[in-house]
Structure formats: C-alpha cells, structure tokens
Design an enzyme around this catalytic site. Structure first.
Site, PDB file in Angstrom:
ATOM      1  N   TRP A   1       4.605 -38.506  36.534  1.00 49.89           N
ATOM      2  CA  TRP A   1       3.616 -37.514  36.071  1.00 49.89           C
ATOM      3  C   TRP A   1       2.881 -37.894  34.788  1.00 49.89           C
ATOM      4  CZ3 TRP A   1       1.319 -33.111  37.592  1.00 49.89           C
ATOM      5  CH2 TRP A   1       0.728 -32.298  36.622  1.00 49.89           C
TER       6      TRP A   1
ATOM      7  N   ASN B   1      -0.322 -35.905  32.184  1.00 49.93           N
ATOM      8  CA  ASN B   1      -1.428 -34.963  31.982  1.00 49.93           C
ATOM      9  C   ASN B   1      -2.218 -35.348  30.741  1.00 49.93           C
ATOM     10  OD1 ASN B   1       1.236 -33.371  31.361  1.00 49.93           O
ATOM     11  ND2 ASN B   1      -0.200 -32.081  30.293  1.00 49.93           N
ATOM     12  N   ASP B   2      -2.341 -34.506  29.750  1.00 51.17           N
ATOM     13  CA  ASP B   2      -3.306 -34.720  28.666  1.00 51.17           C
ATOM     14  C   ASP B   2      -3.255 -36.107  28.000  1.00 51.17           C
ATOM     15  OD1 ASP B   2      -2.886 -32.033  29.154  1.00 51.17           O
ATOM     16  OD2 ASP B   2      -2.513 -31.490  27.076  1.00 51.17           O
TER      17      ASP B   2
ATOM     18  N   GLN C   1       0.649 -37.241  27.883  1.00 50.96           N
ATOM     19  CA  GLN C   1       1.732 -36.380  28.334  1.00 50.96           C
ATOM     20  C   GLN C   1       2.319 -37.000  29.595  1.00 50.96           C
ATOM     21  OE1 GLN C   1       2.639 -32.705  26.978  1.00 50.96           O
ATOM     22  NE2 GLN C   1       2.441 -34.428  25.590  1.00 50.96           N
TER      23      GLN C   1
ATOM     24  N   SER D   1       1.339 -32.025  23.459  1.00 48.40           N
ATOM     25  CA  SER D   1       0.158 -32.792  23.076  1.00 48.40           C
ATOM     26  C   SER D   1      -0.069 -32.839  21.571  1.00 48.40           C
ATOM     27  CB  SER D   1      -1.077 -32.209  23.759  1.00 48.40           C
ATOM     28  OG  SER D   1      -1.041 -32.580  25.116  1.00 48.40           O
TER      29      SER D   1
ATOM     30  N   ARG E   1      -0.251 -24.786  19.439  1.00 46.40           N
ATOM     31  CA  ARG E   1       0.041 -26.191  19.792  1.00 46.40           C
ATOM     32  C   ARG E   1      -1.174 -27.124  19.734  1.00 46.40           C
ATOM     33  NH1 ARG E   1       0.917 -23.143  24.560  1.00 46.40           N
ATOM     34  NH2 ARG E   1      -0.736 -23.404  26.113  1.00 46.40           N
ATOM     35  N   ASP E   2      -0.876 -28.392  20.011  1.00 48.82           N
ATOM     36  CA  ASP E   2      -1.848 -29.476  20.207  1.00 48.82           C
ATOM     37  C   ASP E   2      -2.585 -29.854  18.920  1.00 48.82           C
ATOM     38  OD1 ASP E   2      -0.990 -28.984  22.785  1.00 48.82           O
ATOM     39  OD2 ASP E   2      -2.816 -27.957  23.407  1.00 48.82           O
TER      40      ASP E   2
HETATM   41  C1  FRU Z   1      -2.797 -28.739  28.251  1.00 48.56           C
HETATM   42  C2  FRU Z   1      -1.369 -28.444  27.812  1.00 48.56           C
HETATM   43  C3  FRU Z   1      -1.232 -28.456  26.314  1.00 48.56           C
HETATM   44  C4  FRU Z   1       0.228 -28.766  26.115  1.00 48.56           C
HETATM   45  C5  FRU Z   1       0.472 -29.750  27.244  1.00 48.56           C
HETATM   46  C6  FRU Z   1       1.877 -29.713  27.796  1.00 48.56           C
HETATM   47  O1  FRU Z   1      -2.867 -29.265  29.541  1.00 48.56           O
HETATM   48  O2  FRU Z   1      -0.944 -27.195  28.348  1.00 48.56           O
HETATM   49  O3  FRU Z   1      -1.643 -27.262  25.679  1.00 48.56           O
HETATM   50  O4  FRU Z   1       0.507 -29.334  24.861  1.00 48.56           O
HETATM   51  O5  FRU Z   1      -0.453 -29.456  28.259  1.00 48.56           O
HETATM   52  O6  FRU Z   1       2.083 -30.767  28.708  1.00 48.56           O
END
Ligand code: FRU
Length: 465
Positions: free
Chosen positions: A21, A23-24, A40, A81, A155-156
């Site tokens: 997997w 993601n970000d 991620q 993130s 977050r982030d």
């Molecule tokens: C965005 C998000 C972020 C978080 C991350 C977790 O896609 O939800 O806000 O940090 O993915 O994987």
C-alpha cells in the site's frame, strides 16, 4: 481476448511503490540533484494499515529508485503524513558533535510528521532527524513536539524555512481550518494564526495543507494555500481546493473576491498533494487515486501511485489569479514526437503522450476489447468519460456516474494546445496553459492501442520512456 494481469497496470513514468500500500506523498524535498519522495506506506499488504514512511529518490522525476522504509510506527503510534526540511544552520542542534562525533558539518534533515495513536486516535506532531539524506532516522526523544489541543483531526505538518524572518514555519490541518506555527529550532513551536473555516461554503475535514510561495506575473510574491478536502456534504468527493493570497509570517490571508471554490484538478484522482521543499519554482506531486476506492483498485500486489511532478505558477486570468500546473521532465520526449493520423494505431500502446491542436471535437482512445475513453473538447468546456474505459466492478463508487464523467469550464483567455499523457492506467490532461488539469485512473483489459480524432482536432504523439 487477452486480459491484462494485475501487475501490468503499473505505469512507466509515474511513481508506484515496490509492493503493497501507498497513499500521500510525504517529506518531498530537493537536494543536490536528487529529488526525495517519502510516502504513506503499509509494507505488509496492498491495503491501508499501520503507517510507515516509504522512501524513493529520482534524478529526473520520471524514474524512481526505491530505498528502504524510512520511518516505522512506534509507541506514539502510526507515522502519518508530514514534511521534511533541511536545517542548514543546525538550529535544531541535531548535527552536534557532542551527540554524535561524526555529525559535525552534516546538515540535519528533519522529518515532521503526525503521530497517530491507533487506539485513541489522538494526533500529535513529532519529529525525526537524519544525517545521511533520509536513509536512517532517529526519532527525537522529546516527541511529541506539538501536543493535541483537544481536536479530533490535527495532522499533516508542512514545515518550510521562512527566509524573511529566519525561522521555520508550519502549516497544519486542524479539523475545519489551518493552523500556523513558527519555530527557531524545530522543537519548540509557537502558534501564530489560523485560516478558515467554512471558506467558500465548503465544509470538510481539512488534510495535507500546504502553503506555497509563488511569483505572480507582476513580479510580486503571492502565496497559495492548498487544502485537501475530504468527502463531505459540500465536497462530493475528496479533492484539493486552493486559495490565493498573502502570508505575513504569521498567517495566510486570502485575497480572493469570488466565492466559488477553486479546485486544483477536475479529475477524481489527485488528493493529498504537496510541494517540494528547497526548490523554486514550486513543484507539486499528488496521490493519484481517490481515497474512496484506493483500497479496491485491481492492481494486485501494490496499490497507489503518484501524479507526475508539476510546476506550479500563478496566471492572471479574466477571473483573477489562478494556479496553473505543467508536468516537468517531458521536453526530451516531446522533442521526438511525430504527427498521427485522424484514426489509426497508437505506437507504444500503454504509455504515450498526445499534443492536441484544435478547438472542437473528440479524442477516443480504445482497445481490442471494445473499451474506450472519451475526451470531448469544446471552446467552452472539456469532458472526460471513463465509464467504458475498463474494469469498473471493483467499486460501486468508481462505477458511479458521479465519478465516471469529469467536466470543467475552460479559460477562454488562456487557451492553448492540450496535452494528454496516458500511462497504462493513469491519464493526465493539461489544457488552457495548465489551468484546466485532470487526473483519472482507469483499468482497461488490454492496452489502448487505437486513436480516433474528430472535429478540427489534430495530434502529435510521443512515447513515454
Ligand atoms: C490523507 C490522510 C492524511 C493522513 C494520512 C494517513 O490521505 O488522511 O490526513 O495523515 O492520509 O495515511
């Protein structure tokens, strides 16, 4: 019929994880000819799970070399993130020879991320530093450096060096708004302001905020605030909104007059995108799969990919300042382009670019399984339809009308050639000098190898390396 095996959906010039997997994009930064991409990552399965930071590097932003996982979950939780910044003056003291003898004259790379407690869902900001370009990180013993003030979503962190005041600035997604902080040493943070909520009538959970400095056509500095807006009643799917305005070192102030929200991308597969640190003009990369169906895509042993890196610029349009995006690193491919027939075979099927001239007509890409993608071009609007472009049954959301057809109004005063980049399972469309941009995934059973143009359209093709 020959059906594409899941592995064959991997794009050629877009980033995908080695397996499992993703993601970000996280911690994007440039240093001495190298682009760093953290992301991620759940390295155990092709679905979201305990978050790590994966790591890859590139010298051309088209081909990536995978490096070992950079950050692992710890007692504070998953590694959500965040960003990475070079601490060139060693304000943090992490390159102190007292701590590590070999640290003298190194530049600390500091990763700021969210610690997400998987049991309580508590989110706080933490940091880790590296003295070897992100290969090995040491978590800071004083984590978290920003405690949760009582918010469910917090977050982030995006941190960058703010030259005018010689300090680090952080923008953070805090529920329905952005928070701003500043710090001298990356460890102690002072909150300086907020932006939001409810701006432009869109209410959603804000994620992955980024504050980006741009030089406007008048030569002045302007700032864009990017906000990834989760799906909500007023945001029909997850996508990135942006605001244009100013930054006074403490908070962002929008200078927009219109109330219509401005979206970065009119496709459905560009979310959680942010820009690289230590590089001007700013370059952006987004996560190129919609979170609504990202865990269901038929790509087999991996999930998730990134958009091409895109140069961001502000253009002065009849409606005011707008963000334009242009893919970078393709000039040598375009230079080898050739004219194509109005209807005929596409070479290098699966990965190709098309530069399209004309004001009205359709571009149809199709395969021998009878599947096709339609791009409709008029002087007033553009429309993409992926409903017949391949597998749709893996997700009801993906198959729905809501996420099959994407349409955008054009910028009459900024019209230009269109560029369509089709990379096996990902389409990027750039029109109107990068003001109308769409990112869409699709999963054809066999490669699109046939092109048909109608109306006054003509095209040149190039191959993706
Ligand atoms: C965005 C998000 C972020 C978080 C991350 C977790 O896609 O939800 O806000 O940090 O993915 O994987």
């Amino acid at each position: 019929m020959h059906h594409q095996t899941p592995g064959s959906f991997r794009p050629r010039i877009h980033f995908t994880p080695p397996q499992n997997w993703s993601n970000d994009p996280n911690g994007l930064y440039y240093d001495r000819g190298q682009w760093h991409l953290f992301y991620q990552h759940y390295p155990e399965a092709p679905v979201w799970g305990p978050m790590h930071w994966g790591h890859a590097v590139s010298q051309d932003l088209l081909h990536w070399r995978h490096l070992p996982v950079a950050l692992y979950p710890d007692e504070l939780g998953y590694i959500f993130s965040g960003s990475a910044v070079l601490d060139r003056n060693n304000n943090s003291g992490f390159a102190s020879p007292v701590l590590t003898p070999e640290a003298a004259d190194k530049t600390p790379l500091v990763a700021m991320y969210t610690s997400h407690n998987p049991v309580t869902h508590l989110e706080e900001q933490s940091l880790a530093y590296s003295l070897d370009g992100g290969l090995h990180f040491e978590k800071y013993y004083g984590n978290p450096v920003i405690k949760n003030p009582g918010l469910q979503d917090f977050r982030d962190p995006k941190v960058f060096w703010y030259q005018p005041e010689q300090c680090f600035v952080m923008v953070l997604a805090a529920g329905d708004r952005a928070y701003f902080y500043r710090s001298h040493d990356l460890k102690q943070w002072e909150k300086t302001g907020e932006f939001g909520p409810g701006v432009n009538q869109v209410e959603a959970v804000w994620e992955c905020t980024d504050l980006i400095k741009l030089t406007a056509p008048d030569g002045e500095d302007r700032w864009a605030l990017l906000v990834s807006m989760s799906k909500s009643v007023s945001s029909p799917t997850a996508r990135i909104q942006y605001f244009v305005g100013s930054f006074d070192g403490r908070a962002f102030h929008s200078s927009q007059t219109q109330t219509e929200p401005m979206w970065l991308d009119f496709g459905y597969d560009n979310y959680a995108g942010v820009s690289f640190n230590h590089y001007q003009p700013p370059l952006f990369i987004g996560w190129a799969v919609n979170p609504e169906y990202a865990a269901k895509v038929p790509t087999g042993d991996y999930a998730g990919m990134m958009t091409l890196a895109r140069r961001l610029a502000l253009l002065n349009t009849a409606q005011g300042y707008r963000l334009s995006q242009q893919p970078v690193g393709l000039d040598h491919l375009r230079a080898a382009s050739w004219p194509v027939e109005q209807a005929g075979a596409l070479m290098g099927a699966g990965g190709f670019g098309l530069i399209i001239k004309g004001s009205q007509g359709q571009v149809i890409l199709s395969n021998s399984d009878g599947q096709y993608l339609t791009v409709t071009i008029t002087p007033q609007w553009l429309e993409l339809d992926r409903s017949q472009a391949g597998a749709t049954d893996f997700s009801a959301a993906f198959a729905s009308q809501r996420l099959s057809v994407a349409r955008v109004a054009r910028y009459p005063d900024c019209q230009s050639d269109l560029e369509l980049i089709f990379d096996v399972s990902l389409l990027e469309l750039y029109a109107d000098r990068g003001l109308a941009v769409a990112t869409l995934v699709m999963y054809p059973d066999s490669p699109f190898d046939h092109l048909q143009l109608s109306g006054d359209l003509s095209a040149r093709q190039y191959q993706l390396a």
